[in-house]
Design an enzyme around this catalytic site. Sequence first.
Site, PDB file in Angstrom:
ATOM      1  CB  CYS A  91      -0.914  -0.030   1.220  1.00 27.57           C
ATOM      2  SG  CYS A  91      -2.083   1.319   1.331  1.00 27.57           S
ATOM      3  CG  HIS A 167      -6.002   2.562   2.152  1.00 29.38           C
ATOM      4  ND1 HIS A 167      -5.234   1.681   1.415  1.00 29.38           N
ATOM      5  CD2 HIS A 167      -6.788   3.228   1.252  1.00 29.38           C
ATOM      6  CE1 HIS A 167      -5.549   1.796   0.134  1.00 29.38           C
ATOM      7  NE2 HIS A 167      -6.488   2.725   0.011  1.00 29.38           N
TER       8      HIS A 167
END
Length: 345
Positions: A91, A167
């Site tokens: 990510c 995230h």
Amino acid sequence: MGSENGNWCLIESDPGVFTELIQNMGVKDVQVEELYSLDADTLRAIAPVHGLIFLFKWQPGAGHSEQPGASESAADSTKVYFAQQIIQNACATQAILSVLLNRSEDIELGETLSNFRSFSVDLPPDMRGLALTNCDQIRDVHNSFVRPEAFLSDEQKPATKDDDVFHFISYVPVGGRLYELDGLKSGPIDHGATSDWLSDVGEVIQRRMSEYSQSEIRFNLLAVIGDRRKILGKQITTVDADITKLMRQLEALRLDDRSESREEADRIETQLGVLNSERAGLEHMVEMENDKFAKYKFDNSLRKHNFIPMVYQLIRGLAMKGTLDSAVEQAKKLGKKRARQQPEW
């Protein structure tokens, strides 16, 4: 948040880690800076800003409400380099690449990323994500920042609703429009035309943050910017040129004994004082950047170094000498003493 780890490790969200990661991929004259304000003037002070990376706690439903003027379209991926996220642990690196690969005209990507972009640019977003997942060069650089673990397990545990899952997404200007690049989406999110993206992006991120509860403060904002040392060095060169020009004018005026020449000489000396002060300030900023990069290097070496064998041998040695229990008790006392000495806020 991605299908599996796929031999990609978790890395720490830290500007020093991301700066060295970018350098190790072969990118030239780029660094990552942590931001504490979304004010446009703050962003302009560290220009050029190639893009922003926003870290937040992922929550189902949060960040999915329609923002004014924003639209998600897979068609935009032909204009914007967008890759879907296939691997959860990739990510952070994917968010960084989302900025770098969309600013290839302004950034010297180096051989690895240039070749990867050329290979994958005509692929659809899901295949771009798969290509990234299987790029050995990028994965090796990413995994070089893995922290040594005392115990390793091959068991992969999926995140539950009680786990904190974070995230990364990116914000980048492309073709006069502001885009949000979230690998969990089907395509880039177009936040509309922008003539000053550094002013507009603050409002977009603030709206995103407002979707979370007031108790949620775990956000982090990073800027991908030009190497400050190089930029400050160019500014010093410009100031030096101005100083040299004024010094020549001053030497000529000193040969002229007219009163207006003396007044002009005094004015130039005042300008020289201002320029010398400016130069001293720029040199100090360069020193601060050099110190920061030296700290990045030192901290990253500690992150990568495996201290476990040393700790094991130390504990083993104390146990063999029969002094382990007393050392533990002494450490406990020192810990309590330090706790008492901590200031109360």
